[in-house]
Each structure stands twice: as structure tokens, then as C-alpha cells.
Design a protein around this motif. Structure first.
Motif, PDB file in Angstrom:
ATOM      1  N   ALA A  15       0.705  -1.273   0.017  1.00  0.00           N
ATOM      2  CA  ALA A  15      -0.016   0.077  -0.085  1.00  0.00           C
ATOM      3  C   ALA A  15       0.831   1.303  -0.094  1.00  0.00           C
ATOM      4  O   ALA A  15       0.575   2.446   0.559  1.00  0.00           O
ATOM      5  CB  ALA A  15      -1.145  -0.060   1.241  1.00  0.00           C
ATOM      6  N   GLY A  16       1.986   1.038  -0.541  1.00  0.00           N
ATOM      7  CA  GLY A  16       2.658   2.292  -0.935  1.00  0.00           C
ATOM      8  C   GLY A  16       2.083   3.144  -1.844  1.00  0.00           C
ATOM      9  O   GLY A  16       0.889   3.207  -2.298  1.00  0.00           O
ATOM     10  N   GLN A  17       3.003   4.381  -2.484  1.00  0.00           N
ATOM     11  CA  GLN A  17       2.393   5.027  -3.713  1.00  0.00           C
ATOM     12  C   GLN A  17       1.598   4.140  -4.690  1.00  0.00           C
ATOM     13  O   GLN A  17       0.619   4.694  -5.152  1.00  0.00           O
ATOM     14  CB  GLN A  17       3.451   6.073  -4.010  1.00  0.00           C
ATOM     15  CG  GLN A  17       2.994   7.020  -5.111  1.00  0.00           C
ATOM     16  CD  GLN A  17       2.461   8.208  -4.316  1.00  0.00           C
ATOM     17  OE1 GLN A  17       3.013   8.779  -3.472  1.00  0.00           O
ATOM     18  NE2 GLN A  17       1.105   8.565  -4.744  1.00  0.00           N
ATOM     19  N   GLY A  18       2.505   3.235  -5.126  1.00  0.00           N
ATOM     20  CA  GLY A  18       2.014   2.545  -6.301  1.00  0.00           C
ATOM     21  C   GLY A  18       0.628   1.933  -5.802  1.00  0.00           C
ATOM     22  O   GLY A  18      -0.341   1.636  -6.744  1.00  0.00           O
ATOM     23  N   GLY A  19       0.756   0.821  -5.040  1.00  0.00           N
ATOM     24  CA  GLY A  19      -0.483   0.061  -4.504  1.00  0.00           C
ATOM     25  C   GLY A  19      -1.699   0.950  -4.428  1.00  0.00           C
ATOM     26  O   GLY A  19      -2.892   0.588  -4.660  1.00  0.00           O
ATOM     27  N   TYR A  20      -1.355   2.230  -3.435  1.00  0.00           N
ATOM     28  CA  TYR A  20      -2.399   3.142  -3.385  1.00  0.00           C
ATOM     29  C   TYR A  20      -3.206   3.628  -4.807  1.00  0.00           C
ATOM     30  O   TYR A  20      -4.457   3.462  -4.986  1.00  0.00           O
ATOM     31  CB  TYR A  20      -2.207   4.217  -2.565  1.00  0.00           C
ATOM     32  CG  TYR A  20      -2.947   5.423  -2.856  1.00  0.00           C
ATOM     33  CD1 TYR A  20      -4.399   5.529  -2.447  1.00  0.00           C
ATOM     34  CD2 TYR A  20      -2.421   6.540  -3.655  1.00  0.00           C
ATOM     35  CE1 TYR A  20      -5.088   6.710  -2.596  1.00  0.00           C
ATOM     36  CE2 TYR A  20      -3.371   7.654  -3.866  1.00  0.00           C
ATOM     37  CZ  TYR A  20      -4.996   7.678  -3.405  1.00  0.00           C
ATOM     38  OH  TYR A  20      -5.473   8.777  -3.495  1.00  0.00           O
ATOM     39  N   GLN A  21      -1.982   4.063  -5.634  1.00  0.00           N
ATOM     40  CA  GLN A  21      -2.845   4.547  -6.749  1.00  0.00           C
ATOM     41  C   GLN A  21      -3.377   3.595  -7.933  1.00  0.00           C
ATOM     42  O   GLN A  21      -4.139   3.853  -8.464  1.00  0.00           O
ATOM     43  CB  GLN A  21      -1.545   4.956  -7.684  1.00  0.00           C
ATOM     44  CG  GLN A  21      -1.803   6.052  -8.779  1.00  0.00           C
ATOM     45  CD  GLN A  21      -2.733   7.082  -8.469  1.00  0.00           C
ATOM     46  OE1 GLN A  21      -2.225   8.067  -7.553  1.00  0.00           O
ATOM     47  NE2 GLN A  21      -3.864   7.126  -9.110  1.00  0.00           N
TER      48      GLN A  21
END
Length: 421
Positions: A15-21
């Protein structure tokens, strides 16, 4: 993609930037299936760049790091799950967590990121020795800065230098130890590296090049007290940051039988060797569209671009990843912005006469590869457009008196040379 042909459920691991996005973009594209976002950190998804900048300096609190408030995820029917994924079963299309829970997926997105390298020397486990990757890391460092007097930074990459700047601003004596002959040696030109050497020395930091760390020594309380260099010299230290790079988290992928080589191997559509699994961001080794070389990029822009492409593909739009890489770093009052990717240049052209505000244009075979802009944001915006559109530029023209990047861009638009942006 025809109605009903999208996956019934999407599970995103990380759930870092890529996962969230990925989750946010799926909902923006109209995806209505079950959407699960799993992360080992029991935190709302948050921005990471401020961890070594505003947050570390006390200019931002934890809530200001959140990418969205908790109400957003409920409103968008995005399930947030705190837990460590221990296994992926491609045949059953499930992921298993450490607590035994199992989640089925129609499509799986691996956004597992990377983990910091640690110092493999005696004393690396002493109290006061840190890495910087997570909010918990940054909170520990921020708390330590208040009492620290002597900070030693091992590694003069972006993270190391950003922390060194924050530590100097907090009143610490700072020494940066770098095994290579200059800072940022793997990511910027010698000219830009020289600028950052001058900047940090001017601000009072000591920079030691061509030296490795042999050992860390502690006091009677088990806290770090000194850093021993390879030549035997000892540096006083009550705080040590290891900023020596990261290792992509590929263990889950490898155990699941996916192809791994310097990262989780994906194609131009960011699909792994399993058509029901994508990989994005820091963990993904993808083909760079301009050179064809397979590489990993550690940047917000890359993570977001990957996420948006995967979300578009899962909702019916098929395209390859072609985005121009760009990066930035803030240190003291200086900002460097990089457009493009230097995979080996043979010519440099410097634009700008101010030693604290200039751009370095990097060419290979007469073709512009990348532009490093120090305190010249207009140059950065223009260079991104030049590179993205493939506007031709050769070293001779770039070195001509009066040349500007925005003027060159405007001339190829048939417009007067006005500020870009």
C-alpha cells in the motif's frame, strides 16, 4: 474490454504510492469489483518523499503524509488489510497472510516495493543505527535527531544527502562516508555531483570519499559511539544512517514461480510471467521504452505511472508503458530535478552561468538522453516536454550562445520563447 470481462476481484499487495494509486485509479476507471489493498504496515497509505524532507525536519506530521483520509477508502469500497502476505498460489489465485487468512483474486498486483540494505559489519545492530524507508523509520530518526550530536551517514545517495541536510539543520555535526569518489555517482553527472559536494561542505558537513565502513563501535549501554573506516580512522557517532541503497522485494514472486531477475520481471504492459499477476513500482523490472533495457526505477512518478497503466489495462485500455522518467531531490535550499534517464552519456553541455543554478544536458551519440536542473525549474519543465515529444536537439546547438531550453521548445512549436509551465 467487454462488460463483465474485467476481473471479479483485484488484490493489491503493498500500500505504498503504487499500491494506493492502483486502487484509486481502478475506481476512477469505473471498476466495481472487490478491491483489497494489503500492507504489512498498520498505517493508512502515505507519501514517502516527505519522510526524508518535511517530516524529518518537523514541518509535517503523520496525518499530513496520508494520501487519503480513512473515509475515502470506505466511500470507495477499498478494503484495507493490515498483514504480511506469506504466500501466493497462482493456481488457486489466492494470497495467504501470516495470520492464516486467505484472499482470492481475479487479478493480483504486486506492489511490494523494496527494503533498505543494511550495513554488513560488526556493530550494525547497535542502538542508534538506522535505515530510512518507512514512517516508523522516519519517526525514530526524528526522535533521535533532537539529542544527537554527531551523525554519520553511510552512503551519499539521495536519501543519505537529504538526511544529512536535515541533520545539519537540526544542529548535528555531520559526516557523510561514501565508498565512491563523489556523491550521487550512480545517478547524476560529475558536474552536478560537484555542486552537491560544495553545497554540503558549505553548510558545514564533512564528506569522506573512497572509504568504506569496517565496523561500528558501541558504548557500555549498547548504543553506537563511533564508526570505524576501512583505513582505521574512527568517527564519533551517536546516530548512524545507512543510506546504501535498497533490495527489491521479490521473495513472494520467486516463491510463486514468477520470473525474477533484478526485480520481478514484467513486459511493457507490466504483466509478469503469469497473465493474472502484474508487478509495479520499485519491485518491477520493466523494459525501458527508449533503450529497450530492462530496469527498475525508484520514484513516485514511476510508481504512479505503473499503477495508472495497470488500472487502465484491467478496465479495458491496452497500452505499453512509455512515460518519461523524472526525479527530484531537495537538500537545504537547493532542488535538483532530473528529466529522462542517463544510461551512459558521452557529451555534457552546461546551460546557465550561475554556479548554484544551472542545467546539465546529457547526450549520447548526439541525442539528448537526460537533463539535470539545479534550481532551474523552468528548464526542468521544458526538458520534460522536449524529451517526451522527441524534439531534436544536438550538443552544438545546446552550446550556442544564448541557447535556452524553453526557447528551443518554443521554436519547435512555432511560438515565441515564453516561460514554460
Amino acid at each position: 474490454m467487454a462488460e463483465g470481462s474485467h476481473p471479479e476481484s483485484v488484490v493489491v499487495v503493498g500500500a505504498g504510492q503504487g499500491g494506493y494509486q492502483t486502487a484509486a485509479s481502478l475506481r476512477e476507471h469505473g471498476y466495481r469489483g472487490r478491491l483489497v489493498l494489503i500492507d504489512a504496515e498498520d498505517e493508512l497509505p502515505y507519501e514517502k518523499p516527505p519522510l526524508s524532507k518535511a517530516y524529518l525536519k518537523g514541518e509535517a506530521d503523520e496525518a499530513q503524509l496520508w494520501l487519503r483520509p480513512v473515509s475515502y477508502y470506505a466511500r470507495q469500497s477499498i478494503e484495507l488489510v493490515a498483514g504480511s502476505v506469506t504466500a501466493v498460489d497462482p493456481a488457486a489465485r489466492t494470497v495467504r497472510l501470516a495470520d492464516g487468512s486467505v484472499y482470492e483474486y481475479g487479478h493480483l498486483v504486486l506492489a511490494t516495493g523494496a527494503t533498505p540494505r543494511t550495513l554488513g559489519v560488526p556493530g550494525a545492530g547497535l542502538r542508534g543505527v538506522h535505515t530510512l524507508r518507512t514512517a516508523q523509520d522516519a519517526a525514530a530518526l526524528r526522535a533521535s535527531l533532537g539529542a544527537a550530536r554527531h551523525a554519520v551517514v553511510v552512503g551519499a545517495g539521495f536519501i543519505g544527502l537529504e538526511f544529512a541536510a536535515a541533520a545539519r539543520n537540526a544542529g548535528c555535526e555531520v559526516t557523510v562516508v561514501e565508498a565512491l569518489d563523489r556523491p550521487l555517482a550512480r545517478v547524476v553527472s560529475a558536474r552536478t555531483a560537484e555542486h552537491f559536494t560544495r553545497l554540503h561542505r558549505r553548510e558545514g558537513s564533512r564528506l569522506v570519499f573512497g572509504q568504506g565502513v569496517a565496523a561500528l563501535h558501541g558504548d557500555e549501554r549498547g548504543a553506537v559511539a563511533a564508526v570505524e573506516l576501512a583505513d582505521g580512522a574512527r568517527l564519533p557517532a551517536d546516530l548512524v544512517l545507512a543510506g546504501i541503497g535498497v533490495i527489491p522485494r521479490t521473495g513472494l514472486a520467486a516463491a510463486a514461480g514468477l520470473r525474477v531477475s533484478g526485480g520481478i520481471v514484467v513486459d511493457a504492459h507490466l504483466l509478469t510471467s503469469d497473465p493474472h499477476i502484474s508487478a509495479i513500482g520499485d519491485c518491477a523490472a520493466f523494459p525501458q521504452v527508449r533503450s529497450g533495457n530492462r530496469l527498475r526505477l525508484e520514484s513516485v512518478q514511476n510508481a504512479v505511472g505503473h499503477a495508472e497503466l495497470v488500472a487502465a489495462r484491467l478496465t479495458g485500455e491496452s497500452r505499453g508503458y512509455r512515460e518519461l522518467p523524472w526525479f527530484w531531490s531537495d537538500q537545504f535550499a537547493t532542488t535538483v530535478q532530473i528529466a529522462g534517464l542517463d544510461e551512459g552519456h558521452d557529451t555534457e553541455v552546461v546551460v546557465g552561468e550561475d554556479p548554484d543554478a544551472f542545467s546539465v544536458l546529457l547526450f549520447r551519440g548526439g541525442e539528448l538522453q537526460a537533463v539535470e536542473s539545479v534550481n532551474r525549474p523552468t528548464d526542468h519543465l521544458a526538458s520534460r516536454q522536449l524529451l517526451d515529444r522527441g524534439v531534436p536537439l544536438n550538443p552544438v546547438d545546446a552550446a550556442a550562445p544564448g541557447f535556452t531550453l524553453r526557447g528551443h521548445l518554443a521554436s519547435h512549436r512555432g511560438e515565441p520563447a515564453v516561460p514554460v509551465g
